[in-house]
Scaffold this motif. Structure first.
Motif, short mmCIF file in Angstrom:
data_model
loop_
_atom_site.label_atom_id
_atom_site.label_comp_id
_atom_site.label_asym_id
_atom_site.label_seq_id
_atom_site.Cartn_x
_atom_site.Cartn_y
_atom_site.Cartn_z
N ASP A 51 0.89 -1.62 0.23
CA ASP A 51 -0.09 0.23 -0.11
C ASP A 51 1.02 1.21 -0.19
O ASP A 51 1.35 1.15 1.25
CB ASP A 51 -0.69 -0.10 1.32
CG ASP A 51 -2.35 1.51 1.39
OD1 ASP A 51 -2.07 1.84 0.46
OD2 ASP A 51 -3.10 0.73 1.86
N PRO A 52 0.30 2.58 -1.29
CA PRO A 52 1.08 3.64 -0.96
C PRO A 52 0.91 4.38 -0.05
O PRO A 52 1.90 5.80 0.02
CB PRO A 52 1.82 3.59 -2.75
CG PRO A 52 0.49 3.61 -2.58
CD PRO A 52 0.02 1.64 -2.27
N VAL A 53 -0.06 4.08 0.22
CA VAL A 53 -0.61 4.83 1.38
C VAL A 53 -0.75 4.77 2.63
O VAL A 53 -1.93 5.30 3.37
CB VAL A 53 -1.70 6.54 1.01
CG1 VAL A 53 -0.59 7.27 -0.44
CG2 VAL A 53 -2.78 5.48 0.19
N VAL A 54 0.21 4.53 3.34
CA VAL A 54 -0.32 4.00 4.68
C VAL A 54 1.59 4.10 5.60
O VAL A 54 1.91 3.56 6.16
CB VAL A 54 -0.45 2.15 4.62
CG1 VAL A 54 0.74 1.34 4.22
CG2 VAL A 54 -0.94 1.72 6.11
N TYR A 55 0.73 4.34 7.36
CA TYR A 55 1.90 5.06 7.88
C TYR A 55 1.76 5.03 9.17
O TYR A 55 0.25 3.91 9.54
CB TYR A 55 1.63 6.93 7.70
CG TYR A 55 1.85 7.11 6.61
CD1 TYR A 55 0.74 7.24 5.90
CD2 TYR A 55 3.55 7.10 5.55
CE1 TYR A 55 0.35 8.17 4.67
CE2 TYR A 55 3.59 7.98 4.52
CZ TYR A 55 2.29 8.12 3.52
OH TYR A 55 2.29 7.92 2.32
N GLY A 56 3.08 4.13 10.21
CA GLY A 56 2.91 4.22 11.18
C GLY A 56 1.89 2.73 11.37
O GLY A 56 2.19 2.31 10.67
N SER A 57 0.74 2.40 12.93
CA SER A 57 0.80 1.61 12.31
C SER A 57 -0.30 0.98 11.71
O SER A 57 -1.17 0.16 12.25
CB SER A 57 0.71 0.74 14.66
OG SER A 57 -0.05 1.91 14.60
N ASP A 58 -1.27 1.83 11.42
CA ASP A 58 -2.40 1.95 10.41
C ASP A 58 -1.88 0.82 9.50
O ASP A 58 -2.79 0.29 8.76
CB ASP A 58 -2.53 3.07 9.92
CG ASP A 58 -3.23 3.86 11.06
OD1 ASP A 58 -3.15 5.53 10.12
OD2 ASP A 58 -3.38 3.81 11.70
N CYS A 59 -0.72 0.17 9.30
CA CYS A 59 -0.65 -0.78 8.20
C CYS A 59 -0.65 -2.29 8.75
O CYS A 59 -0.47 -3.09 8.39
CB CYS A 59 0.90 -0.97 8.35
SG CYS A 59 2.39 -1.00 9.50
N LEU A 60 -1.00 -2.06 10.67
CA LEU A 60 -1.92 -3.22 10.63
C LEU A 60 -3.35 -3.56 10.14
O LEU A 60 -3.88 -4.75 10.46
CB LEU A 60 -1.48 -3.28 12.10
CG LEU A 60 -0.18 -4.37 12.26
CD1 LEU A 60 -0.64 -4.69 14.13
CD2 LEU A 60 0.45 -5.53 11.95
#
Length: 128
Positions: free
Chosen positions: A99-108
């Motif tokens: 995903d090119p627009v995911v940051y921090g722990s939101d990647c979970l």
């Protein structure tokens, strides 16, 4: 064509290890957030391990901390999930995501942006 192709799923005994790979085609993973997710029968898809965009920090679900390791293989343009000390409850279909627009722990998070790419899944079965 942009795609992710997983491999490495297998049947393994409790306490064993597996290495899952997710090869990217049509784009370079180095500028993407990456993650592994799993879905067991009758359960929702859940985040297992991930690394956000432009970061080497990794995040893990509490259930796999200390047992799983996620990393990027820049040379092979691949996402790797090393799974050790496998348990019966690790049995699931495992999916990779970029995903090119995911940051921090939101990647979970099991969702992702409209620009996310998912693999087709690979079965991991832990059984004696």
């Amino acid at each position: 064509q942009v795609q992710l192709v997983e491999s490495g799923g297998d049947l393994v005994q409790p306490g064993g290890s597996l290495r899952l790979s997710c090869a990217a085609a049509g784009f370079q993973l180095e500028s993407y957030g990456i993650g592994w997710f799993r879905q067991a029968p009758g359960k929702d898809r859940e985040g297992v391990a991930c690394m956000p965009v432009l970061s080497d920090v990794s995040y893990y679900a509490d259930s796999v901390k200390g047992r799983f390791t996620i990393y990027r293989d820049y040379i092979k343009n691949t996402i790797v999930l090393q799974m050790d000390s496998l348990k019966l409850e690790d049995t699931a279909v495992y999916y990779c995501k970029a995903d090119p627009v995911v940051y921090g722990s939101d990647c979970l998070a099991a969702g992702g942006s409209p620009y996310a790419t998912w693999g087709q899944g690979t079965q991991v079965t832990v059984s004696s």
